[in-house]
Write a protein that holds these residues in place. Sequence first.
Motif, short mmCIF file in Angstrom:
data_model
loop_
_atom_site.label_atom_id
_atom_site.label_comp_id
_atom_site.label_asym_id
_atom_site.label_seq_id
_atom_site.Cartn_x
_atom_site.Cartn_y
_atom_site.Cartn_z
N MET A 1 -1.50 37.67 -1.57
CA MET A 1 -1.51 37.09 -0.25
C MET A 1 -1.26 35.59 -0.40
SD MET A 1 -4.44 37.30 2.69
CE MET A 1 -5.77 36.65 1.72
N ASN A 2 -0.30 35.06 0.36
CA ASN A 2 -0.01 33.62 0.36
C ASN A 2 -0.70 32.97 1.55
OD1 ASN A 2 1.61 33.52 -1.94
ND2 ASN A 2 3.38 34.21 -0.79
N VAL A 3 -1.46 31.93 1.26
CA VAL A 3 -2.30 31.26 2.24
C VAL A 3 -1.77 29.85 2.51
CG1 VAL A 3 -4.65 30.47 2.73
CG2 VAL A 3 -4.29 32.53 1.37
N LEU A 4 -1.75 29.48 3.78
CA LEU A 4 -1.44 28.11 4.18
C LEU A 4 -2.66 27.55 4.90
CD1 LEU A 4 0.50 25.69 4.79
CD2 LEU A 4 1.13 26.91 6.89
N PHE A 5 -3.22 26.46 4.37
CA PHE A 5 -4.30 25.75 5.04
C PHE A 5 -3.68 24.59 5.80
CE2 PHE A 5 -6.51 27.67 1.44
CZ PHE A 5 -7.63 28.21 2.06
N VAL A 6 -4.12 24.39 7.05
CA VAL A 6 -3.59 23.29 7.86
C VAL A 6 -4.74 22.53 8.51
CG1 VAL A 6 -1.38 24.38 8.34
CG2 VAL A 6 -3.28 24.76 9.90
N GLY A 7 -4.48 21.26 8.79
CA GLY A 7 -5.44 20.43 9.49
C GLY A 7 -5.66 19.11 8.77
N THR A 8 -6.54 18.32 9.35
CA THR A 8 -6.99 17.06 8.77
C THR A 8 -8.47 16.93 9.05
OG1 THR A 8 -6.41 15.88 10.81
CG2 THR A 8 -4.80 15.79 9.01
N LEU A 9 -9.14 16.16 8.22
CA LEU A 9 -10.57 15.92 8.40
C LEU A 9 -10.84 14.43 8.54
CD1 LEU A 9 -12.03 18.32 5.67
CD2 LEU A 9 -11.79 18.75 8.12
N GLU A 10 -11.84 14.12 9.35
CA GLU A 10 -12.28 12.73 9.54
C GLU A 10 -13.18 12.33 8.39
OE1 GLU A 10 -12.07 9.95 11.57
OE2 GLU A 10 -10.60 11.04 12.72
N ARG A 11 -12.74 11.35 7.60
CA ARG A 11 -13.52 10.89 6.46
C ARG A 11 -14.85 10.27 6.91
NH1 ARG A 11 -11.78 9.98 1.37
NH2 ARG A 11 -9.61 9.82 1.97
N ARG A 12 -14.87 9.67 8.10
CA ARG A 12 -16.09 9.00 8.58
C ARG A 12 -17.13 9.97 9.11
NH1 ARG A 12 -13.54 5.09 12.75
NH2 ARG A 12 -12.21 6.89 12.88
N ASP A 13 -16.77 11.23 9.29
CA ASP A 13 -17.70 12.22 9.80
C ASP A 13 -18.85 12.41 8.81
OD1 ASP A 13 -18.87 14.96 10.21
OD2 ASP A 13 -17.44 14.95 11.87
N ALA A 14 -20.07 12.51 9.32
CA ALA A 14 -21.26 12.63 8.47
C ALA A 14 -21.22 13.88 7.59
CB ALA A 14 -22.52 12.63 9.34
N THR A 15 -20.52 14.91 8.02
CA THR A 15 -20.47 16.16 7.27
C THR A 15 -19.24 16.27 6.36
OG1 THR A 15 -19.34 17.27 9.09
CG2 THR A 15 -21.75 17.40 9.06
N PHE A 16 -18.48 15.21 6.23
CA PHE A 16 -17.22 15.25 5.47
C PHE A 16 -17.42 15.78 4.04
CE2 PHE A 16 -14.12 13.18 2.63
CZ PHE A 16 -12.94 13.71 3.13
N LYS A 17 -18.39 15.24 3.32
CA LYS A 17 -18.59 15.65 1.92
C LYS A 17 -19.02 17.11 1.82
CE LYS A 17 -19.42 11.14 -0.06
NZ LYS A 17 -20.30 10.27 -0.81
N ILE A 18 -19.84 17.54 2.74
CA ILE A 18 -20.31 18.94 2.73
C ILE A 18 -19.13 19.87 3.01
CG2 ILE A 18 -21.76 20.63 3.94
CD1 ILE A 18 -23.70 18.23 4.47
N ILE A 19 -18.33 19.53 4.02
CA ILE A 19 -17.17 20.35 4.37
C ILE A 19 -16.19 20.40 3.20
CG2 ILE A 19 -15.13 20.48 5.87
CD1 ILE A 19 -16.97 19.36 8.12
N CYS A 20 -15.94 19.26 2.57
CA CYS A 20 -15.02 19.22 1.42
C CYS A 20 -15.53 20.10 0.28
CB CYS A 20 -14.84 17.79 0.92
SG CYS A 20 -13.82 16.78 1.99
N SER A 21 -16.81 20.04 0.01
CA SER A 21 -17.39 20.86 -1.06
C SER A 21 -17.23 22.35 -0.76
CB SER A 21 -18.87 20.50 -1.23
OG SER A 21 -19.48 21.36 -2.15
N GLN A 22 -17.54 22.74 0.46
CA GLN A 22 -17.40 24.15 0.83
C GLN A 22 -15.93 24.57 0.83
OE1 GLN A 22 -19.46 24.22 4.58
NE2 GLN A 22 -21.44 24.55 3.61
N PHE A 23 -15.06 23.69 1.29
CA PHE A 23 -13.64 24.00 1.31
C PHE A 23 -13.10 24.17 -0.11
CE2 PHE A 23 -9.13 22.81 1.51
CZ PHE A 23 -8.70 23.78 2.39
#
Length: 174
Positions: A1-23
């Motif tokens: 299966m070929n997957v395409l992830f799309v979007g952008t994240l706000e670095r200033r968001d308080a949950t940025f590091k948590i979201i990045c880790s889970q991603f």
Amino acid sequence: MNVLFVGTLERRDATFKIICSQFHSLVKEFARRSDGFVMRQVKQESDDRVPVDFLVCEALSDYCRENGRLSPSALVLFKEPGVSGQDLLLPHISHTATTSYRLDFYKELLDLVDVVISLGGEFGVLRLLMTCEWVGKPIFLLPGAGGSTDYLWNDFFKKFHQVAVLTSDELLQL
């Protein structure tokens, strides 16, 4: 299966590091399962907004450091004609689109993928996901990171009909 992830994240968001880790964990799990990735060659327009493609690249780099190597056929770098972006040091196959006209560009991109997974994002996510709808490409939304993905999740896709397109095994993988 070929997957395409799309979007952008706000670095200033308080949950940025948590979201990045889970991603990163999600991307590494796809890599462990030998799924393929399609990544757009993009520029980071602002220090405050991080393209998901950068996070995919980071996660796959971590995966290679931890587990050896990534097959070049496991990653396709999709380029827009005449636009330069980040250098990719991972093994990959390059594919340059034949047009910059958005609808045809997105259709050509979607021909390379089996599923699109979105998080965060702005208007580009909305345009791409509308194209997914038109061509019948399955879309999965990862809410909680804000942006267009949360908007769509909250207003439109809580009970999304395209989930029926995927087999039980594919749903379990996702």
